[in-house]
Scaffold this active site. Structure first.
Site, PDB file in Angstrom:
ATOM      1  N   ASN A   1      41.561  39.018  25.809  1.00  0.00           N
ATOM      2  CA  ASN A   1      41.469  40.192  25.205  1.00  0.00           C
ATOM      3  C   ASN A   1      40.430  41.079  26.198  1.00  0.00           C
ATOM      4  OD1 ASN A   1      41.509  42.243  23.029  1.00  0.00           O
ATOM      5  ND2 ASN A   1      42.404  40.473  22.017  1.00  0.00           N
TER       6      ASN A   1
ATOM      7  N   HIS B   1      37.276  41.640  27.004  1.00  0.00           N
ATOM      8  CA  HIS B   1      36.271  41.104  27.982  1.00  0.00           C
ATOM      9  C   HIS B   1      37.275  40.490  29.111  1.00  0.00           C
ATOM     10  CE1 HIS B   1      33.232  38.248  29.613  1.00  0.00           C
ATOM     11  NE2 HIS B   1      32.527  39.174  29.401  1.00  0.00           N
ATOM     12  N   CYS B   2      38.274  39.699  28.836  1.00  0.00           N
ATOM     13  CA  CYS B   2      38.910  39.119  29.943  1.00  0.00           C
ATOM     14  C   CYS B   2      39.543  40.004  30.878  1.00  0.00           C
ATOM     15  CB  CYS B   2      40.344  38.494  29.229  1.00  0.00           C
ATOM     16  SG  CYS B   2      39.682  37.260  28.083  1.00  0.00           S
ATOM     17  N   VAL B   3      39.978  41.481  30.393  1.00  0.00           N
ATOM     18  CA  VAL B   3      40.538  42.214  31.504  1.00  0.00           C
ATOM     19  C   VAL B   3      39.799  43.238  32.065  1.00  0.00           C
ATOM     20  CG1 VAL B   3      42.912  42.179  30.100  1.00  0.00           C
ATOM     21  CG2 VAL B   3      41.235  43.932  29.527  1.00  0.00           C
TER      22      VAL B   3
ATOM     23  N   ARG C   1      38.698  39.671  34.691  1.00  0.00           N
ATOM     24  CA  ARG C   1      37.343  38.834  34.606  1.00  0.00           C
ATOM     25  C   ARG C   1      37.469  37.698  35.235  1.00  0.00           C
ATOM     26  NH1 ARG C   1      32.503  39.844  32.695  1.00  0.00           N
ATOM     27  NH2 ARG C   1      33.520  41.601  31.850  1.00  0.00           N
TER      28      ARG C   1
END
Ligand SMILES: NCCCCCC(N)=O
Length: 338
Positions: free
Chosen positions: A327, A329-331, A67
């Site tokens: 989490n 969304h970040c990955v 992300r």
């Protein structure tokens, strides 16, 4: 997505993190074509574990935060997909960055756009992570002051100048600024962990009713900002409170499984991690949300299912991603189809 490997982010050889990443990949790739990046050394292992439908490409990175290090894709006025190549400095660089060198990460956006034969908008002179910006797709961006105005991002720019860069590159005409994000979120409180659009004019906001929790004041400040705001279309924002799990703290055993970073431990036993159900990914036919083994998991899933009636909301045990500091969304990073 990026195959996790960094030994001071992912405990005990990243085995548990990879299992969580794999469940996310399996779910998303049921309705989307996916590309996963990995190191040369992990290629055979990742290839053997990933579904055949997922494309695997060797590309060196410093960690696994697609992300933040991948391109932010936009569709320009001619209907062409472009990737914004923001500057990346490990969430704060020499001021409060999270690792000492980030050169490989800082090249990922451009290299990935080359892979897609996509032109880039080069904005490497502006530090910005994809997790620190949200858009409703209708001209409104959502950010936190805690992150975008932090000393380690763009200290030479004013808030107005930062807002102008977002308008110019994201193609938005309104930026809604939330004061804060999630308590103890090491990214300087990225917006993608505290608040997200569920539709134009509607958001979910991470919430607790426990006024003794330090998160309460942070979420209340953001609620007040949202209730006072209007979006690019002049709409008031409908806020759906998404309850938080009970505080999640890392154990001594989990800390023992992490390498030092630049000679220092990256986590300390009992440290509160920035757990939030808001950190979900919206796929074509699913919403992939984190679960924490908390009684609130089911209620949060039910709220999101009501808000996304045409998609299946899939909860994935994500503690092992959270230990890395972010989490789901970040990955992940969506690539709009053109
Ligand atoms: N340890 C690094 C954490 C990075 C989290 C990234 C994100 N978008 O939240």
């Amino acid at each position: 997505m990026i195959w996790p490997e960094r030994a001071d982010s992912w405990q005990y050889g990243a085995y548990a993190a990879r299992k969580a990443f794999l469940r996310v990949i399996e779910t998303i790739s049921e309705s989307e074509s996916m590309t996963v990046l990995c190191s040369e050394g992990q290629y055979d292992n990742a290839r053997a574990q990933l579904p055949d439908r997922v494309r695997l490409v060797v590309m060196e990175t410093d960690d696994a935060w697609a992300r933040d290090v991948g391109p932010t894709f936009v569709i320009n006025g001619r209907g062409e997909r472009r990737g914004i190549d923001w500057g990346f400095n490990a969430w704060g660089g020499d001021v409060d960055g999270l690792y000492p060198s980030w050169e490989k990460d800082n090249r990922v956006a451009r290299k990935f756009c080359d892979l897609l034969n996509n032109d880039v908008y080069d904005k490497r002179n502006f530090i910005c992570e994809g997790g620190s910006i949200h858009s409703d797709g209708e001209g409104t961006a959502l950010v936190t002051e805690a992150c975008l105005l932090s000393e380690g991002r763009n200290p030479d720019l004013t808030k107005t100048q930062i807002e102008q860069v977002l308008c110019d590159y994201m193609g938005v005409s309104k930026v809604i600024w939330l004061p804060r994000g999630i308590y103890n979120d090491e990214t300087n409180e990225h917006v993608d962990n505290v608040c997200a659009f569920t539709a134009p004019g509607e958001v979910v906001l991470a919430w607790t009713d426990d006024e003794t929790d330090p998160q309460y004041a942070l979420s209340k400040a953001s609620l007040d900002a949202l209730e006072a705001a209007t979006d690019a279309k002049g709409r008031r924002i409908k806020v759906h409170k998404l309850p938080l799990p009970k505080p999640v703290t890392i154990t001594a055993e989990e800390c023992d499984g992490l390498d030092l970073c630049d000679g220092e431990p990256t986590r300390t036993p009992g440290e509160r991690l920035a757990a939030s159900y808001v950190n979900f990914y919206i796929a074509n036919e699913a919403v992939v949300m984190p679960a924490f083994g908390d009684p609130m998991d089911e209620k949060a899933q039910a709220i999101l299912q009501e808000l996304f009636p045409t998609r299946k909301v899939v909860a994935i045990a994500a503690r092992d991603i959270l230990i890395g500091g972010g989490n789901i969304h970040c990955v992940t990073q969506q690539i709009p189809k053109v």
